[in-house]
Motif scaffolding. Structure first.
Motif, short mmCIF file in Angstrom:
data_model
loop_
_atom_site.label_atom_id
_atom_site.label_comp_id
_atom_site.label_asym_id
_atom_site.label_seq_id
_atom_site.Cartn_x
_atom_site.Cartn_y
_atom_site.Cartn_z
N SER A 232 32.78 134.12 11.90
CA SER A 232 33.63 134.90 12.80
C SER A 232 35.11 134.76 12.44
CB SER A 232 33.42 134.47 14.26
OG SER A 232 34.02 133.20 14.53
N GLU B 166 23.59 137.91 14.97
CA GLU B 166 23.45 137.81 16.42
C GLU B 166 24.37 136.73 16.98
OE1 GLU B 166 21.62 139.60 18.76
OE2 GLU B 166 21.51 140.97 17.05
N SER C 201 33.92 143.29 21.19
CA SER C 201 32.99 143.59 22.29
C SER C 201 31.53 143.39 21.88
CB SER C 201 33.21 145.03 22.79
OG SER C 201 34.53 145.22 23.22
N ARG C 202 31.28 142.32 21.13
CA ARG C 202 29.94 141.92 20.71
C ARG C 202 29.25 142.93 19.79
NH1 ARG C 202 27.51 137.73 22.85
NH2 ARG C 202 25.46 138.66 22.48
N LYS D 198 28.02 137.78 17.17
CA LYS D 198 28.38 138.60 18.34
C LYS D 198 29.08 137.78 19.42
CE LYS D 198 24.71 142.07 17.86
NZ LYS D 198 23.49 142.65 18.47
N ASN D 199 28.78 136.49 19.47
CA ASN D 199 29.38 135.63 20.49
C ASN D 199 30.85 135.31 20.22
OD1 ASN D 199 26.89 135.33 21.88
ND2 ASN D 199 26.25 133.75 20.43
#
Length: 304
Positions: free
Chosen positions: A238, A267, A276-277, A270-271
């Motif tokens: 991220s 997945e 916005s995921r 996304k956190n």
């Protein structure tokens, strides 16, 4: 005929390649041992020996040679640093090799060369041909990364562009050889995951065995290790995604063979993504395998 010459300088082998610059046809590939235990000067002499052997066999002469190396060339000091073949550190390798072979050279870290090869000749070119920004990841015995923008390696001001393996992920984590604690490399490299599993289970298994146990579904410690991997990877990637938002991420190395990185990894991302995921970035398995380094090295000198 215009040719591209590349050298992949590893700890145990030195591989050379000559390619047709127009078609990327491989004209010759050749390997000799590095013999790093004999010291830095011997490594340079081995490189010169390999170049001479290739010249003799192809009856061709390079105008420049690209090098994939296990470290980085410091732009300020013009010396090597961060090499796991430690006798190279502090050496003016670019200057010494140019003297030894008589033509200009370009040097990039092996992770950068991996990213460059997959972006220009490999899976990214095949599946995301309009990609402008590519992030290449190597996850194996160590963890590394490289950034390619518009077909060019991003080396950076300090020569450490893309050096993702030594971002701190766990402040209270294990000591890393780089002097910090909790680097990505100490969290989800192969040996680090094996250490995590052993701490949970009391048993020492290879990463291949841990993954097999996970797939068989009868080892809760293997399941926990895979969850730790994908969660840690998602958080670590991220930081890259939020900063450079690459068009594609390609993952090499032994740990990169774990399928869940490509499914559960996004997945978990996304956190943490500032979107916005929503994750649209393709996570790709490499096409070129252990050839990527030498192909990327050759690509470094395409402009000569």
């Amino acid at each position: 005929m215009k040719t591209l010459w590349g050298i992949d300088l590893g700890g145990t082998k030195i591989e050379g390649i000559v390619m047709n610059a127009d078609t990327n046809e491989i004209l010759l590939r050749k390997r000799i041992p590095t013999e790093a235990a004999k010291g830095y000067e011997h490594i340079v002499s081995q490189i010169a020996r390999l170049i001479d052997m290739i010249k003799d066999e192809t009856k061709l002469t390079p105008t420049a040679v690209g090098f994939s190396t296990p470290g980085a060339l410091d732009p300020t000091t013009q010396t090597m640093k961060n090499c796991n073949t430690t006798c190279m550190n502090g050496q003016r390798m670019k200057e010494d090799i140019e003297k030894a072979i008589g033509v200009p050279i370009e040097i990039a870290n092996d992770a950068n060369c991996f990213a460059l090869a997959e972006a220009t000749m490999g899976i990214v070119k095949d599946l995301v041909p309009d990609a402008k920004v590519v992030f290449g990841v190597i996850m194996g015995t160590g963890v590394g990364g490289g950034v390619v923008i518009n077909g060019q390696v991003l080396n950076g001001r300090h020569g450490i562009g893309g050096e993702w393996g030594h971002n701190v992920l766990e402040d209270d984590g294990y000591e890393c050889y780089c002097g910090k604690r909790g680097c990505n490399e100490t969290v989800f490299s192969g040996p680090s995951l094996q250490r995590y599993y052993e701490k949970l289970s009391g048993k020492s298994l290879t990463m291949k065995e841990i993954y097999q146990n996970y797939k068989e579904g009868n080892d809760p410690y293997a399941t926990a290790t895979l969850k730790y991997l994908t969660k840690s990877f998602g958080k670590a990637i991220s930081y890259i995604t939020n900063v450079i938002d690459p068009d594609a991420i390609v993952i090499g190395g032994g740990v990169g063979n774990i399928d869940e990185i490509y499914t559960e990894g996004p997945e978990e991302l996304k956190n943490y993504i500032f979107n916005s995921r929503v994750v649209e970035t393709p996570f790709l398995k490499p096409k070129l395998g252990d050839s990527a380094g030498v192909f990327g090295a050759a690509e470094l000198v395409r402009g000569y």
